[in-house]
Design a protein around this motif. Sequence first.
Motif: not given
Length: 164
Positions: A66-71, A82-90
């Motif tokens: 998820l961190d790699e996907a957001a980056e 970016y937002g969906t990766a950040l949301t799921e990471a949180a």
Amino acid sequence: IRMTWTLYSYAICQGLLGTPEVAIPATREAVRVADATGNPTARSMAYFALSFLLKKSDPIRALTLLDEAAELAGATQNSWAYGTALTEAAATRAAYGDPASSVKLFIEVIDHWERIGDWTQQWLTLRYITRLLVRLGADDDAVFINGALVNMGKASALKAAQLG
């Protein structure tokens, strides 16, 4: 990227159906193909899809993905990915890691969805935050946010026993 998108969609559907193990081999193939192309959008999508399937069985690996996907999505200015990766990471950090560390990330996520105006994702984020508040023992705050969700016609994020 079409193959990655197809496998991404398949993976998310299988995850939502509760059968992530069915799609994991296909999603690993999506990661292989996306990495071979070097396309950052395809890579972000593939990493997200695999993380979505792994978040319950291997949350540490899911968080890395998820961190790699957001980056990757952030580097290409793909605000939705970016937002969906950040949301799921949180949400994954809140459920399987240190819940306090997810609070800062949730603040960033709320600001992100507010900035781009995606209310569907904002509602999902608030559902995750409601569950985090219960985990942190902030039951009154969780019930308050849940009430706002329900008043807006959204499904309750809490079970009946948590509303008492």
